[in-house]
Structures are given as structure tokens and as C-alpha cells.
Design an enzyme around this catalytic site. Structure first.
Site, PDB file in Angstrom:
ATOM      1  CG  ASP A  18      53.935  60.945 -10.482  1.00 23.52           C
ATOM      2  OD1 ASP A  18      53.338  60.751  -9.523  1.00 23.52           O
ATOM      3  OD2 ASP A  18      53.264  61.691 -11.525  1.00 23.52           O
TER       4      ASP A  18
ATOM      5  CG  HIS B   1      49.947  59.997  -8.996  1.00 24.42           C
ATOM      6  ND1 HIS B   1      50.933  60.846  -9.768  1.00 24.42           N
ATOM      7  CD2 HIS B   1      48.775  60.600  -8.865  1.00 24.42           C
ATOM      8  CE1 HIS B   1      50.114  61.975 -10.294  1.00 24.42           C
ATOM      9  NE2 HIS B   1      48.780  61.730  -9.621  1.00 24.42           N
TER      10      HIS B   1
ATOM     11  CG  ASN C   9      43.631  67.686  -9.440  1.00 27.06           C
ATOM     12  OD1 ASN C   9      43.190  67.719 -10.586  1.00 27.06           O
ATOM     13  ND2 ASN C   9      44.223  66.691  -9.010  1.00 27.06           N
TER      14      ASN C   9
ATOM     15  CB  SER D 204      47.448  63.353 -11.802  1.00 26.98           C
ATOM     16  OG  SER D 204      47.905  64.317 -10.874  1.00 26.98           O
TER      17      SER D 204
END
Length: 659
Positions: A208, A255, A356, A438
Site C-alpha cells: 500500500d 491509506h 470503486n 479498499s
């Protein structure tokens, strides 16, 4: 506006408010009309611990303390059965025992003190409703209840005591914000934790944006690596190195820290949040920089996690068991696909976010064979509006829907996890709600880690089979293009994991029935004469609706209920019809209460009604009642009703399905 057990002190120069020791209930702030964004920070002693932080728009409500809303606790000094201790009691209820010879007089004594016998138990014990007025806070209800119980003690009463509440032995963490983590309950994790809370020998690699040493996460982190090759995109002054710290991306989302907290935040420690696993170690691998990450950098991070040769020239001491990639995009590359295949062949279970874009276009790496592709659902277990779907989706997990608050906890239905804010060079650890596939993906990676804690010899194919075969089917029977195989069920998965190479653990006890009502109150205004109360069981077993009690504060018997069939009716869902009769009543506002007694508790429903000098005619307006398919959104049937004629309607031709 501050509500507290003590008065606050305002410092107008610094814009700070100090609240004396006590319980902070709520903070509500309305800013001036000047343009701009403000930040609210709530800190508490000891050591200035951060309680909450949020961006303040024209109006914000931050409520960090909700412990009284979910559970009623009362201190009962001198109570004969408990001594001086904190117990949870059934509100507005007592247990009173007396000899049968004194039955008539004792009953009179109870009723003279405002009590009412609800049920006759064994050995001369009666369950008694206590006279406690509405509108009190839960802790005040408890204090008044104890006083009323002591008032029931007379020479004819053998004893009068509270009616304690017991709970099944599900493992429930004590983290401060666990009550806001609806996502963990949705995955049946409390029952899974009865079997395993994870193993420190299992490693989840998070590929990530990197991670920061959040106080509620740091103890779970192990050595990682930074694979961002470009110095500009790296935003940390260098290229690849052994420091996976996240300096912040273009949106300062942090994130990777949020994703890591969902998997394995430090749990059951009385503070912060709870992770899916309580012991699993997290290997932070930074492959996304200030403006995303390239397939080359991501592929090298995958190979490192699998303990395969990679561009860093180093290997971890132990390979990861699970890789979480809450990343993706359109298009594919052979380099990335080969890295995924190599890690899969090395024995690593790989989870990735489905994307998304509200699209059926596959997102990669989620779309590759051997990768568990995770779509997102909201609190109500329907597809989140942004979530990708389609034939490559394997399973569903909670990813949140911030635009709604279906669980009425005061926050949008996002996923709460560890996070940071950045102001200049200052980083502040917080807990933040976010949404997306996520956020869904790390739930699946965490449950995969629990499955491997049961049996670390399971192959990636076996782990995926366990997760998919035990998922809760949400759409068309079997695998479908919306939810894949369905919503992950952590408890069913760990039980199935034990069955692959061994024998199953014992099932947990069936939880007790818990009554739930909707709506919590009825308002008939000046027009309507009837409505329904929906009674449902949010616990286990069977809910028995025992009786209903109707009372009005003035105006006589204008309130009535129907739909009760007696104490022998076991229900999981029941409609209680409530009607009002304004005949002969003077103009004004009236209030009554419908109290529903059940084996799962007592629920009062406040009823409000208005009587006008002359009732207005019903409005002449068409109301469109539509049934939409939950999976496609297509309108399956539409009926138009008008209050000036009738508000009755029925869907008679709907095929089987969810709407």
C-alpha cells in the site's frame, strides 16, 4: 454546546474548552459563516490522549462517549445479593418474593407504590414493573430503580432485588470505539474470536502507501520495505529503502495505515479500535507513493512478501502468509500477473480490492486468477453504490457507505480504523472513518489470517475455498455477479478450517432473544389514525411477545393496540397495530405509551397525537410506491396511491428476490 456532569471553562483566546473530570457526553459545534475548513480535536487525560478529530464544516456533531447508550450499568451499594459491585440490570424491573399467605396484602403494597406485577415466577417470586418516569438518562434510570426496589421491602416481602442481565460468553473486546465498528459484528467475528483471535506466527503483508507508527497499531508491525522507485513519487527524499513509513500521498489519506488497522489494530486493550485479528503480525510494504504506484514497484513488493528474489536484494526472515492489496486499476501487465502467480505458487493467499468505479470492468490485480477479489457492502448488506461487481468478484465484505447512517450511531456508515492527519511537518494519530473496496479487502485478509491460525498448512486454494463455501449468500443462490459467493462469515470460516484436516470446535451457545422495535416512537400528527410497530428479534433463539400495556397521560382511553395473540406466540418478526380515536377529545396535544413485554426485554413506544378544532382534509397528492430489485435497482412494480382516497396498497406480483 457542551453536555457534561460538570460545567466547562472556555478560553476565548485559544479557542479551547476545558471540561472538569466527569463523563463527556457530546460536543456540538456550529462555526461562523466565514468560508474555510476548521479542525476539532478532542483530547483527554491522562497524557493528552487523542479522543477524536474531525474536519468541521458549517455544522458538526462529534460524540466520542456512547457507553451508556448500549448497556445499562448500575451501582448497588448494600444490595444483599451482590454487595458493592457494578451490575447490569433490566431497566424498570425488579424481582420481589413473598409468602403466598401474604399474597393479597403484598400485591396491594406493590401497587400502592406504583409497581405492577408483570409475571408470576416460581417460589413466590414476582417480576415487577417499577414506576420510573420517561425521559431520564440510562444511569439515572438505574439509580431511581435501585431506590424503588428498596422501597418495595416491607415486612411481608422476603426480598426485593434488581433483575440482573447475563450474557453469552462471546469474546467481546473492550476497545473504546468497538461499539462504532459495526463491520466486525457484520462478519460474525465475536463468535469467531471464541475459537481463535489469531496467531503471531501468521503474517499479513500490506502492499500500500506504507504505514505510520500509530499507537493502536505499532505493536503489530514488523520489518517492511519501501519499493517506490522514483524519488519524486516517493516524496521521502530517496528511492527504494528499508523504511516503509508513509509521508502522505496527494490526498494525505494515510491509506496503508487505515488498511493495516482493520487487519490487526492492537485489540482488547481498553483503548482505540479492535482489529479483525488480535495477534497477527503486519508486514508493511510501500509500493504506492505521492501519485500512486507502478506495476514494477508493486510486483517487486509482491515478490518480497513471498520471500522471492526482488529488486531490493533482500528477503524477509519469514514469508507472508497473506497479501492484502487494497489497490487496483484498469488494464493488466504480464509483469504484475507473473508476480501474483509466483506468490500464489509460493503458498501465499492474496486478497485485492475489486475497485470503486461502480462498474463491471475488472480491476487488477483483483481480476487475476488466484487472487480473492473483494467487493463492498454497506451496513444493510447491499452493494455499496461505488463498488465494482461482475464475474471476477469472489466475495463481499463491509466497505462502508459514508453518505448514510443506517445504524443511527451519529456517524456515516464508514469503516473506523487507525489514521493520521498532517499539518506542515506535524503528524497526529487519529481514528477515522473511510469507505471503499479498499476498506472491504482487509476484512477478508484478516479473516484469512484467522483461518490460517487454525491450520497454517492450508494452501491458498484451500483458504479461498473455505472463505467462499462459508460465505453468507446475499444474491442469487450460489455465485453471482454482484456479491460473488457472498458476505464473508468469520465464525463459519474458522469452523470449516478446522474440518479440512481435523475435527470441528464446539459450537458457541445460542444467544438469548433480544427485542427490537421500529419505529421507536409514533407521531400521528392531526391526520393519521393508525400505524404499525415492527417487533423483531436481534438476538438468538425465539422471541416471545408476552403482552402489551397501553397508557395515556390525559384524554382517557384514546389509544389501543391489536395484533397480540398471547404469550405462547414465538416470533422473529411481528406487527403490532396501533390506533388512536380522537372522538370527543378537546383540541390539543396528547401523549401515550405502548409498552411491549417480551422474553427478550421490555420496550416502551411513545405515542404522540394532535387534535385540531377541525380536522383538515387529507392532501390530494399522488404518492408513488416502488419496489426495486436490490441487486440491479430496476423497478419491478409501482403503485400510485393518494391520501384523499386511500393509502392502502399491496404488491401482489413480485417474483422471489430482494427488494
Amino acid at each position: 454546546l457542551l453536555q457534561s456532569f460538570a460545567s466547562p471553562t472556555l478560553n476565548p483566546e485559544t479557542g479551547s474548552i476545558t471540561i472538569p473530570a466527569g463523563k463527556l457526553l457530546a460536543v456540538r459545534i456550529t462555526t461562523s459563516t466565514q468560508a474555510g475548513t476548521y479542525t476539532l480535536t478532542v483530547k483527554g487525560d491522562p497524557s493528552g490522549t487523542l479522543v477524536a478529530a474531525a474536519s468541521v464544516l458549517p455544522v458538526i456533531a462529534v460524540t466520542p462517549a456512547r457507553d451508556e447508550a448500549a448497556r445499562l450499568a448500575a451501582t448497588t451499594p448494600g444490595a444483599p445479593a451482590y454487595g458493592r459491585s457494578e451490575i447490569e440490570i433490566a431497566p424498570r424491573e425488579a424481582l420481589v418474593a413473598f409468602d403466598e399467605a401474604d399474597l393479597e396484602r403484598a400485591t396491594f403494597d406493590i401497587e400502592a407504590r406504583g409497581g405492577r406485577i408483570l409475571e408470576v415466577l416460581s417460589d413466590g417470586v414476582r417480576r415487577v414493573a417499577l414506576p420510573i418516569r420517561d425521559g431520564l438518562e440510562p444511569d439515572e434510570v438505574a439509580r431511581v430503580g435501585i431506590s424503588r426496589i428498596r422501597g418495595l421491602s416491607t415486612s411481608r416481602v422476603r426480598y426485593a432485588e434488581a433483575n440482573p442481565i447475563r450474557h453469552i460468553a462471546n469474546t467481546t473486546p473492550d476497545d473504546a470505539y468497538y461499539s462504532l465498528q459495526w463491520d466486525l459484528e457484520q462478519l460474525n467475528l465475536p463468535k469467531a474470536w471464541d475459537i481463535t483471535t489469531g496467531s503471531s506466527s501468521i503474517i499479513v503483508a500490506v502492499i500500500d502507501t506504507g504505514v505510520r507508527q500509530h499507537p493502536d497499531l505499532a505493536a503489530r508491525l514488523m520489518t517492511g520495505y519501501d519499493f517506490v522507485s522514483g524519488t519524486t513519487n516517493g516524496a521521502d527524499g530517496d528511492g527504494r529503502d528499508s523504511d516503509p513509513t508513509d509521508p502522505g500521498d496527494s490526498g494525505n489519506s494515510f491509506h496503508g495505515t487505515h488498511v493495516s488497522g482493520t487487519i490487526g489494530a492492537v485489540s482488547n486493550n481498553g483503548t482505540g479500535i479492535c482489529g479483525v485479528t488480535w495477534a497477527t503480525r503486519i508486514m508493511p510494504l510501500r509500493a504506492l507513493g505521492y501519485n500512486g504506484g507502478s506495476d514494477a514497484d508493486i510486483a517487486e513488493a509482491i515478490r518480497y512478501a513471498a520471500r522471492l528474489s526482488n529488486a531490493s536484494g533482500t528477503l524477509p526472515a519469514t514469508r507472508a502468509n497473506v497479501i492484502n492489496m487494497s489497490i487496483g486499476g484498469n488494464g493488466t501487465s504480464t509483469t504484475l500477473q507473473n508476480a501474483v502467480l509466483a506468490a500464489f505458487n509460493a503458498g501465499v493467499t492474496i486478497c485485492a480490492a475489486a475497485g470503486n468505479s461502480n462498474s463491471t470492468t475488472p480491476s487488477y490485480p483483483a481480476g487475476y486468477p488466484g487472487v480473492i477479489s473483494v467487493m463492498s457492502v454497506g451496513y444493510n448488506k447491499t452493494r455499496a453504490s461505488y463498488s465494482n461487481y461482475g464475474s471476477t468478484v469472489d466475495v463481499a465484505a463491509p466497505g462502508g457507505e459514508m453518505s448514510v447512517d443506517r445504524n443511527a450511531d451519529g456517524y456515516g456508515d464508514g469503516i473506523l480504523s487507525t489514521a493520521y492527519t498532517k499539518s506542515g511537518s506535524t503528524y497526529t494519530s487519529i481514528f477515522d472513518f473511510q469507505q471503499g473496496t479498499s476498506m472491504a479487502c482487509p476484512h477478508v485478509a484478516g479473516v484469512a489470517a484467522l483461518v490460517l491460525s487454525i491450520d497454517p498448512t492450508l494452501t491458498p486454494t484451500e483458504v479461498e475455498t473455505v472463505l467462499e463455501s462459508t460465505a453468507q449468500d446475499l444474491g442469487t443462490a450460489g455465485k453471482d455477479n454482484t456479491f460473488g459467493w457472498g458476505l464473508i462469515d468469520a465464525y463459519a470460516a474458522v469452523v470449516a478450517a478446522a474440518l479440512v484436516n481435523g475435527s470441528p470446535p464446539p459450537p458457541p451457545p445460542v444467544p438469548p432473544a433480544v427485542i427490537s422495535i421500529s419505529p421507536p416512537s409514533l407521531n400521528f400528527d392531526a391526520i393519521y389514525t393508525s400505524d404499525d410497530i415492527i417487533v423483531s428479534n436481534t438476538g438468538g433463539g425465539t422471541l416471545l411477545v408476552l403482552s402489551t400495556d397501553v397508557s395515556t397521560k390525559s384524554g382517557g382511553p384514546w389509544l389501543s393496540v391489536t395484533g397480540m395473540s398471547g404469550a405462547d406466540v414465538g416470533v422473529d418478526h411481528k406487527l403490532i397495530h396501533v390506533a388512536v380515536d380522537r372522538t370527543g377529545l378537546a383540541p390539543g396535544d396528547y401523549r401515550g405509551t405502548v409498552t411491549i413485554m417480551s422474553s427478550g426485554g421490555i420496550k416502551p413506544v411513545d405515542v404522540y397525537m394532535t387534535v385540531l378544532d377541525a380536522a383538515p382534509p387529507p392532501p390530494n397528492v399522488d404518492i408513488h410506491v416502488r419496489a426495486r430489485r436490490a441487486d440491479t435497482g430496476v423497478i419491478a412494480q409501482e403503485i400510485i396511491v393518494n391520501p384523499s382516497t386511500s393509502l392502502s396498497w399491496t404488491f401482489n406480483t413480485l417474483p422471489t428476490g430482494s427488494y
